[in-house]
Scaffold this motif. Structure first.
Motif, short mmCIF file in Angstrom:
data_model
loop_
_atom_site.label_atom_id
_atom_site.label_comp_id
_atom_site.label_asym_id
_atom_site.label_seq_id
_atom_site.Cartn_x
_atom_site.Cartn_y
_atom_site.Cartn_z
N LEU A 173 0.89 -1.17 0.00
CA LEU A 173 0.00 0.00 0.00
C LEU A 173 0.92 1.20 0.00
O LEU A 173 1.69 1.40 0.97
CB LEU A 173 -0.92 -0.03 1.22
CG LEU A 173 -1.85 -1.25 1.28
CD1 LEU A 173 -2.56 -1.31 2.62
CD2 LEU A 173 -2.84 -1.26 0.13
N GLY A 174 0.90 1.98 -1.08
CA GLY A 174 1.99 2.94 -1.31
C GLY A 174 1.59 4.39 -1.19
O GLY A 174 0.73 4.75 -0.40
N GLY A 175 2.29 5.22 -1.99
CA GLY A 175 2.04 6.65 -1.98
C GLY A 175 3.09 7.42 -1.19
O GLY A 175 2.87 8.60 -0.88
N THR A 189 2.24 -2.61 -6.26
CA THR A 189 2.05 -1.39 -5.46
C THR A 189 0.67 -0.82 -5.75
O THR A 189 0.27 -0.70 -6.91
CB THR A 189 3.11 -0.33 -5.78
OG1 THR A 189 4.40 -0.84 -5.44
CG2 THR A 189 2.87 0.95 -4.98
N SER A 190 -0.05 -0.49 -4.69
CA SER A 190 -1.36 0.12 -4.83
C SER A 190 -1.28 1.60 -4.50
O SER A 190 -0.78 1.98 -3.44
CB SER A 190 -2.36 -0.56 -3.89
OG SER A 190 -3.60 0.10 -3.98
N LEU A 191 -1.77 2.43 -5.41
CA LEU A 191 -1.84 3.88 -5.20
C LEU A 191 -3.30 4.30 -5.16
O LEU A 191 -4.13 3.75 -5.90
CB LEU A 191 -1.13 4.62 -6.34
CG LEU A 191 0.35 4.28 -6.54
CD1 LEU A 191 0.88 5.02 -7.78
CD2 LEU A 191 1.17 4.65 -5.32
N GLY A 239 -9.19 3.09 -5.05
CA GLY A 239 -9.60 2.40 -3.82
C GLY A 239 -10.04 0.97 -4.10
O GLY A 239 -10.35 0.60 -5.24
N PHE A 240 -10.09 0.18 -3.03
CA PHE A 240 -10.50 -1.22 -3.14
C PHE A 240 -12.01 -1.38 -2.91
O PHE A 240 -12.57 -2.43 -3.18
CB PHE A 240 -9.76 -2.07 -2.09
CG PHE A 240 -8.28 -2.10 -2.30
CD1 PHE A 240 -7.71 -2.99 -3.20
CD2 PHE A 240 -7.45 -1.22 -1.60
CE1 PHE A 240 -6.33 -3.02 -3.39
CE2 PHE A 240 -6.08 -1.24 -1.79
CZ PHE A 240 -5.52 -2.13 -2.68
N GLY A 241 -12.63 -0.34 -2.34
CA GLY A 241 -14.03 -0.46 -1.96
C GLY A 241 -14.17 -0.92 -0.52
O GLY A 241 -14.89 -1.89 -0.25
N ALA A 265 2.62 22.49 8.98
CA ALA A 265 3.07 21.23 8.39
C ALA A 265 2.55 20.06 9.19
O ALA A 265 2.23 20.19 10.37
CB ALA A 265 4.61 21.20 8.35
N LYS A 266 2.48 18.90 8.53
CA LYS A 266 2.21 17.65 9.24
C LYS A 266 3.55 17.05 9.64
O LYS A 266 4.52 17.15 8.87
CB LYS A 266 1.50 16.67 8.31
CG LYS A 266 0.10 17.04 7.95
CD LYS A 266 -0.41 16.05 6.90
CE LYS A 266 -1.89 16.22 6.67
NZ LYS A 266 -2.36 15.43 5.51
N ASN A 267 3.58 16.39 10.79
CA ASN A 267 4.84 15.75 11.19
C ASN A 267 5.00 14.44 10.42
O ASN A 267 4.81 13.35 10.95
CB ASN A 267 4.91 15.52 12.69
CG ASN A 267 6.34 15.18 13.12
OD1 ASN A 267 7.13 14.71 12.30
ND2 ASN A 267 6.67 15.42 14.38
P1 NAP Z 1 -7.01 7.65 3.51
O1 NAP Z 1 -7.82 8.84 3.90
O2 NAP Z 1 -6.42 6.81 4.58
O3 NAP Z 1 -7.89 6.68 2.59
C1 NAP Z 1 -9.11 7.06 1.99
C2 NAP Z 1 -9.48 5.99 0.97
O4 NAP Z 1 -8.63 6.11 -0.17
C3 NAP Z 1 -9.29 4.57 1.46
O5 NAP Z 1 -10.40 4.12 2.20
C4 NAP Z 1 -9.09 3.82 0.17
O6 NAP Z 1 -10.34 3.65 -0.52
C5 NAP Z 1 -8.30 4.81 -0.67
N1 NAP Z 1 -6.85 4.63 -0.54
C6 NAP Z 1 -5.98 5.32 0.23
N2 NAP Z 1 -4.73 4.91 0.03
C7 NAP Z 1 -4.80 3.93 -0.90
C8 NAP Z 1 -3.84 3.12 -1.55
N3 NAP Z 1 -2.51 3.25 -1.30
N4 NAP Z 1 -4.26 2.22 -2.46
C9 NAP Z 1 -5.60 2.10 -2.75
N5 NAP Z 1 -6.56 2.84 -2.17
C10 NAP Z 1 -6.15 3.75 -1.27
O7 NAP Z 1 -5.86 8.09 2.50
P2 NAP Z 1 -5.28 9.56 2.15
O8 NAP Z 1 -4.81 10.20 3.40
O9 NAP Z 1 -6.25 10.24 1.26
O10 NAP Z 1 -3.99 9.15 1.31
C11 NAP Z 1 -4.14 8.66 -0.01
C12 NAP Z 1 -2.78 8.24 -0.54
O11 NAP Z 1 -1.89 9.36 -0.52
C13 NAP Z 1 -2.11 7.14 0.27
O12 NAP Z 1 -1.53 6.24 -0.64
C14 NAP Z 1 -1.06 7.85 1.09
O13 NAP Z 1 0.08 7.05 1.33
C15 NAP Z 1 -0.72 9.04 0.19
N6 NAP Z 1 -0.30 10.24 0.93
C16 NAP Z 1 -1.12 10.75 1.90
C17 NAP Z 1 -0.71 11.88 2.61
C18 NAP Z 1 -1.55 12.45 3.72
O14 NAP Z 1 -1.13 13.45 4.32
N7 NAP Z 1 -2.71 11.87 4.05
C19 NAP Z 1 0.52 12.47 2.29
C20 NAP Z 1 1.32 11.94 1.29
C21 NAP Z 1 0.89 10.81 0.62
P3 NAP Z 1 -11.19 2.30 -0.39
O15 NAP Z 1 -11.85 2.35 0.96
O16 NAP Z 1 -12.13 2.38 -1.53
O17 NAP Z 1 -10.24 1.14 -0.50
#
Ligand code: NAP
Length: 247
Positions: free
Chosen positions: A8-10, A31-33, A51-53, A195-197
């Motif tokens: 689970l990436g990003g 890798t899942s984004l 997302g996976f749902g 900023a976020k930590n």
């Molecule tokens: P989140 O609020 O934890 O997740 C919201 C929904 O997005 C999840 O329920 C899932 O949908 C989908 N999702 C999130 N990450 C996913 C992944 N890697 N692969 C497939 N589906 C994913 O996530 P978020 O904070 O929006 O972050 C989204 C992505 O950005 C992540 O990959 C994270 O590593 C990256 N990121 C986030 C931040 C941040 O500050 N939050 C900063 C930098 C990078 P379903 O329920 O449909 O599966």
């Protein structure tokens, strides 16, 4: 024996881990984004987007794709996907590791106001502040009502919807050097950084630059990490992978 691994990436760490794991013989790395970034940097192995749902969707995915183990290398603030991974891996009986870099620790010269969440960060700002906002696109709306503050907000992609007049948008993708961050702070007359930590090197330049320029930082603390084993480094995650592959 794990033959198919889901990351689970990003994050930078997720990409580095994929680079290390992908050449391993007999292992397929996926890798899942989430799909938030329009043009993500290239990754080795297979990449899926979106997302996976929810938990049920992720359980289904783990089973139909015959995933043997999961590395949750998502950002420390991505709490929903991490919580889903906890539940789905437990339901499907798959081993799961959290790969999460350690948070930044304030140095004696830093002027941090640590806050527990975004809402508190919004309230902490002083009228007339000129704020460098590096919290990501999804959090920006929370600051919109502070019309007594001017924001310089940085994000990876140009936003599709217009922002109010008290927001100026700059785009950029890390890593960011200290020199470049210093230039932004000076050129825009920044009086406060929000900023976020996140931790890690790629975005630490702005923290060093605020320290040098004696600019205060409103630092949003991390939510609690998901339960279960945690590796703070890619090396540690590789050791965990070697152990589960041997089982
Ligand atoms: P989140 O609020 O934890 O997740 C919201 C929904 O997005 C999840 O329920 C899932 O949908 C989908 N999702 C999130 N990450 C996913 C992944 N890697 N692969 C497939 N589906 C994913 O996530 P978020 O904070 O929006 O972050 C989204 C992505 O950005 C992540 O990959 C994270 O590593 C990256 N990121 C986030 C931040 C941040 O500050 N939050 C900063 C930098 C990078 P379903 O329920 O449909 O599966």
């Amino acid at each position: 024996m794990v033959e198919r691994l889901l990351i689970l990436g990003g994050t930078t760490e997720a990409a580095e881990f994929a680079r290390r794991a992908d050449p391993l013989k007999g292992l397929t790395v996926i890798t899942s984004l989430a799909g938030r970034t329009r043009q993500p940097a290239p990754l080795p192995g297979t990449v899926r987007r979106g997302g996976f749902g929810g938990v049920d969707g992720l359980v289904r995915y783990l089973r139909t794709e015959r995933i043997g183990a999961v590395i949750d290398a998502t950002h420390p603030f991505a709490v929903q996907i991490s919580a889903h991974a906890v539940e789905a891996c437990a339901a499907a009986g798959r081993p799961r590791l959290v790969l999460q870099r350690p948070p930044w620790i304030p140095q004696p010269e830093d002027q941090w106001h640590s806050v527990p969440d975004t809402q508190t960060a919004v309230r902490t700002l002083e009228p007339g502040d000129r704020v460098f906002l590096t919290v990501g696109r999804q959090e920006l709306a929370a600051f919109a009502d502070r019309t007594d503050v001017r924001f310089l907000a940085r994000m990876i992609d140009v936003p599709e919807t217009p922002f109010p007049d008290h927001f100026e948008i700059v785009t950029g993708r890390g890593p960011f050097s200290v020199a470049d961050e210093r230039r932004i702070l000076i050129d825009h007359g920044i009086t406060c950084l929000v900023a976020k930590n996140s931790g890690g090197e790629a975005s630490y330049g702005k923290i060093v630059a605020t320290r040098e320029l004696a600019i205060p930082v409103v630092m949003i603390q991390r939510p609690a990490p998901p339960p279960g084993p945690v590796a703070e480094t890619v090396e540690g995650a590789m050791e965990w992978l070697a152990a589960v592959c041997d089982e």
